[in-house]
Scaffold this motif. Structure first.
Motif, mmCIF file in Angstrom:
data_model
loop_
_atom_site.group_PDB
_atom_site.id
_atom_site.type_symbol
_atom_site.label_atom_id
_atom_site.label_comp_id
_atom_site.label_asym_id
_atom_site.label_seq_id
_atom_site.Cartn_x
_atom_site.Cartn_y
_atom_site.Cartn_z
ATOM 1 N N VAL A 79 -5.519 2.344 -8.489
ATOM 2 C CA VAL A 79 -6.438 2.855 -9.510
ATOM 3 C C VAL A 79 -6.137 4.321 -9.801
ATOM 4 O O VAL A 79 -6.145 4.765 -10.964
ATOM 5 C CB VAL A 79 -7.903 2.677 -9.051
ATOM 6 C CG1 VAL A 79 -8.858 3.410 -9.993
ATOM 7 C CG2 VAL A 79 -8.253 1.196 -8.988
ATOM 8 N N LEU A 80 -5.852 5.088 -8.748
ATOM 9 C CA LEU A 80 -5.503 6.499 -8.939
ATOM 10 C C LEU A 80 -4.247 6.637 -9.790
ATOM 11 O O LEU A 80 -4.199 7.464 -10.719
ATOM 12 C CB LEU A 80 -5.290 7.164 -7.580
ATOM 13 C CG LEU A 80 -4.746 8.604 -7.615
ATOM 14 C CD1 LEU A 80 -5.746 9.528 -8.305
ATOM 15 C CD2 LEU A 80 -4.441 9.090 -6.203
ATOM 16 N N ALA A 130 1.550 6.259 -7.079
ATOM 17 C CA ALA A 130 0.390 7.063 -7.467
ATOM 18 C C ALA A 130 0.687 8.550 -7.330
ATOM 19 O O ALA A 130 0.299 9.352 -8.186
ATOM 20 C CB ALA A 130 -0.815 6.681 -6.610
ATOM 21 N N VAL A 143 -7.973 -2.081 0.832
ATOM 22 C CA VAL A 143 -8.776 -1.089 0.112
ATOM 23 C C VAL A 143 -7.918 0.106 -0.271
ATOM 24 O O VAL A 143 -8.000 0.626 -1.398
ATOM 25 C CB VAL A 143 -9.974 -0.643 0.972
ATOM 26 C CG1 VAL A 143 -10.714 0.522 0.308
ATOM 27 C CG2 VAL A 143 -10.922 -1.807 1.207
ATOM 28 N N LEU A 144 -7.070 0.535 0.655
ATOM 29 C CA LEU A 144 -6.183 1.670 0.371
ATOM 30 C C LEU A 144 -5.235 1.345 -0.783
ATOM 31 O O LEU A 144 -5.039 2.170 -1.692
ATOM 32 C CB LEU A 144 -5.385 2.012 1.619
ATOM 33 C CG LEU A 144 -4.329 3.120 1.475
ATOM 34 C CD1 LEU A 144 -4.989 4.439 1.092
ATOM 35 C CD2 LEU A 144 -3.536 3.271 2.775
ATOM 36 N N ALA A 179 0.821 -1.201 0.000
ATOM 37 C CA ALA A 179 0.000 0.000 0.000
ATOM 38 C C ALA A 179 0.861 1.259 0.000
ATOM 39 O O ALA A 179 0.586 2.219 -0.735
ATOM 40 C CB ALA A 179 -0.932 -0.007 1.215
ATOM 41 N N ARG A 189 -8.658 -2.686 5.548
ATOM 42 C CA ARG A 189 -8.587 -1.290 5.119
ATOM 43 C C ARG A 189 -7.292 -1.021 4.358
ATOM 44 O O ARG A 189 -7.273 -0.216 3.419
ATOM 45 C CB ARG A 189 -8.722 -0.368 6.326
ATOM 46 C CG ARG A 189 -10.098 -0.431 6.972
ATOM 47 C CD ARG A 189 -10.268 0.620 8.053
ATOM 48 N NE ARG A 189 -11.653 0.637 8.532
ATOM 49 C CZ ARG A 189 -12.103 -0.071 9.551
ATOM 50 N NH1 ARG A 189 -11.273 -0.862 10.211
ATOM 51 N NH2 ARG A 189 -13.357 -0.010 9.925
ATOM 52 N N ALA A 245 -5.661 -0.808 -3.232
ATOM 53 C CA ALA A 245 -6.404 -0.856 -4.493
ATOM 54 C C ALA A 245 -6.775 0.548 -4.966
ATOM 55 O O ALA A 245 -6.674 0.862 -6.161
ATOM 56 C CB ALA A 245 -7.663 -1.705 -4.315
ATOM 57 N N ALA A 246 -7.171 1.418 -4.029
ATOM 58 C CA ALA A 246 -7.600 2.763 -4.401
ATOM 59 C C ALA A 246 -6.443 3.571 -4.984
ATOM 60 O O ALA A 246 -6.601 4.235 -6.022
ATOM 61 C CB ALA A 246 -8.188 3.482 -3.184
ATOM 62 N N VAL A 247 -5.279 3.522 -4.350
ATOM 63 C CA VAL A 247 -4.161 4.313 -4.863
ATOM 64 C C VAL A 247 -3.618 3.711 -6.157
ATOM 65 O O VAL A 247 -3.101 4.439 -7.023
ATOM 66 C CB VAL A 247 -3.041 4.458 -3.809
ATOM 67 C CG1 VAL A 247 -3.527 5.257 -2.618
ATOM 68 C CG2 VAL A 247 -2.505 3.113 -3.360
#
Length: 218
Positions: free
Chosen positions: A202-203, A138, A195-196, A131, A192, A198-200
């Protein structure tokens, strides 16, 4: 369609060697060496750290490794390579792909250097490292997209350090991002972290393509 795919494949192969040569090896090597020193400190000194101390060492090594990745998208020839037919997203993805196996070997060495008796669950702490590394990449991709800076690495590294200092202080306690391995919230906290990550990721991927207006201008 097949012809276009073949052309892109050829361009990718042609780009591999030049990209390999232009990777920020000094920054990556310095971060890698420092991370190994942090993880191997108990082995060198003969200390017997407590589990929380070993976890802190691993988190510190992961942060140092991410600081090295903050320089990965630095490209001194950025303004010369912008008009090439290979999309910027593909060039950035190729940079990450070239370094990923080395990063995996490095992290394995970091884990093996820590004492077995006090080592936290490898899966959880590896997820944290992924992460943080994804956040560094990112942020670098965002800096490249929003600015014309050819070497945003120092600014990205400063942002990453700033975030690492503030996040434990500002993150809600029920997020449980920085709990110890024996804390009952360890599993929830690492959901969490996933999720963090995966989110960064994608960003970072979303920041890869060059804005159409800038392409037309060039």
């Amino acid at each position: 369609m097949r012809g276009l795919t073949a052309v892109r494949g050829t361009l990718t192969m042609d780009l591999t060697v030049p990209l390999w040569r232009t990777l920020p090896w000094r920054a990556l090597a310095a971060a890698g060496a420092l991370g190994l020193l942090i993880a191997g400190f108990p082995l060198v000194t003969g200390a017997d750290p407590a589990p929380w101390q070993t976890l802190m060492l691993l988190r510190g090594a992961a942060l140092v490794g991410a600081l090295g990745l903050a320089f990965l998208l630095d490209d001194p020839a950025r303004h010369l390579t912008a008009p090439v037919p290979t999309p910027r997203l593909l060039r950035q993805a190729l940079r990450v792909a070239l370094v990923a196996p080395l990063a995996a070997l490095w992290w394995t060495a970091v884990l093996l250097l820590t004492p077995v008796a006090s080592r936290p669950p490898a899966g959880g702490v590896t997820l944290e490292a992924l992460a943080v590394g994804a956040l560094a990449l990112a942020a670098a991709a965002l800096a490249v997209r929003l600015t014309d800076e050819a070497r945003p690495g120092p600014f990205v590294a400063a942002f990453l350090l700033f975030t690492a200092v503030l996040t434990p202080l500002l993150a809600p306690e029920d997020w449980a991002l920085f709990v110890q391995a024996d804390d009952p919230r360890w599993s929830v906290g690492h959901d969490r972290w996933a999720v963090l990550a995966a989110a960064v990721a994608v960003l970072g991927a979303g920041c890869g393509p060059e804005p159409s207006g800038r392409r037309r201008g060039r």
